[in-house]
Motif scaffolding. Sequence first.
Motif, short mmCIF file in Angstrom:
data_model
loop_
_atom_site.label_atom_id
_atom_site.label_comp_id
_atom_site.label_asym_id
_atom_site.label_seq_id
_atom_site.Cartn_x
_atom_site.Cartn_y
_atom_site.Cartn_z
N VAL A 85 0.83 -1.20 0.00
CA VAL A 85 0.00 0.00 0.00
C VAL A 85 0.87 1.25 0.00
O VAL A 85 0.67 2.17 -0.81
N ILE A 86 1.84 1.30 0.89
CA ILE A 86 2.65 2.52 0.98
C ILE A 86 3.49 2.73 -0.28
O ILE A 86 3.71 3.86 -0.73
N ASP A 87 3.93 1.64 -0.90
CA ASP A 87 4.69 1.78 -2.14
C ASP A 87 3.80 2.23 -3.29
O ASP A 87 4.24 2.97 -4.19
N PRO B 274 4.85 10.25 -6.34
CA PRO B 274 5.64 11.36 -5.79
C PRO B 274 7.14 11.18 -5.95
O PRO B 274 7.87 12.13 -6.22
N ARG B 275 7.63 9.95 -5.79
CA ARG B 275 9.06 9.72 -5.90
C ARG B 275 9.53 9.81 -7.35
O ARG B 275 10.59 10.38 -7.64
N GLN B 276 8.76 9.25 -8.28
CA GLN B 276 9.21 9.20 -9.67
C GLN B 276 8.88 10.47 -10.45
O GLN B 276 9.68 10.91 -11.27
N GLU C 74 7.12 8.84 2.11
CA GLU C 74 6.50 7.89 3.03
C GLU C 74 5.79 8.60 4.17
O GLU C 74 4.71 8.16 4.61
N ASP C 75 6.36 9.70 4.65
CA ASP C 75 5.67 10.48 5.69
C ASP C 75 4.35 11.02 5.16
O ASP C 75 3.33 10.99 5.86
N ALA D 122 -0.72 -0.02 5.85
CA ALA D 122 0.37 0.52 5.05
C ALA D 122 1.27 -0.54 4.44
O ALA D 122 1.72 -0.40 3.28
N ARG D 123 1.57 -1.61 5.18
CA ARG D 123 2.54 -2.60 4.71
C ARG D 123 1.88 -3.81 4.05
O ARG D 123 2.58 -4.73 3.63
N LYS D 124 0.56 -3.78 3.96
CA LYS D 124 -0.14 -4.87 3.30
C LYS D 124 -0.13 -4.68 1.79
O LYS D 124 0.21 -3.61 1.28
#
Length: 269
Positions: free
Chosen positions: A123-125, A131-133, A143-144, A159-161
Amino acid sequence: MTEATNPSNQNAANAQVDSDATQIGSRDVMVELEGVDKFFGTFCALSDINLRVGTGEVVVVIGPSGSGKSTLIRCVNRLEHHNRGRIVVDGIEMTEDLRNIAQIRRETGMVFQQFNLFPHLSVIDNITLGPRQVLKMPKKQAEDRAMELLERVKIPEQARKFPGQLSGGQQQRVAIARSLAMQPKIMLFDEPTSALDPEMISEVLDVILELAKTGMTLIVVTHEMGFAREAADRVIFMADGEIVEVGEPEHFFTNPREERTQLFLSQIL
């Protein structure tokens, strides 16, 4: 000839759009469509669409299936190419210039019927990828920001699922967070609850309603009349590729002017 396709009625509808557009008052115009047509081959999906949406305004688009609702908002961020007319988003006119298209898309977030999450990413990725790319945001900052948005849509614990581990309503809330992560000025929703089980619809609509209260400009295509009553500044009724009627919710649901609108509402309310 039906009322929706009668030229005199079309002129009346366009006059009504212009009249109702003045309701944006002193707000800046965030989205403007002027004389927009869209064809798929010989089929006219949009006919002479005239619409202005003010900054911070919530516009809900309703109508029967095949009326052009989704095509309308897909033209706003160039997922569909309009054939005639002008589209301007935040002062940027939609042209063939790819730089203009890219700039408009940076200003515009969109949430679809299907969630379109990357199944192999957490989920977080999913949320931080854009935003990162595209925005070149540092990983920690992205991530924040993602965690802030997951708090906002009330699923920070997910978030980590991975998407496959979430319910449909949770996936759609991730999709909303992902769009918000790109810091858009306008959000477009294309029937965001149509793929959800009934018990999951309210949790997604509640998130959109909260967005509406923050002053973000929203255009929402939906069949959820309760949401339209509560959230919309204006309701647009479309049929046969045309805007038939525009009005504030109180007027629209209690005293619609057009016979085609009255018929539609009598069938669904």
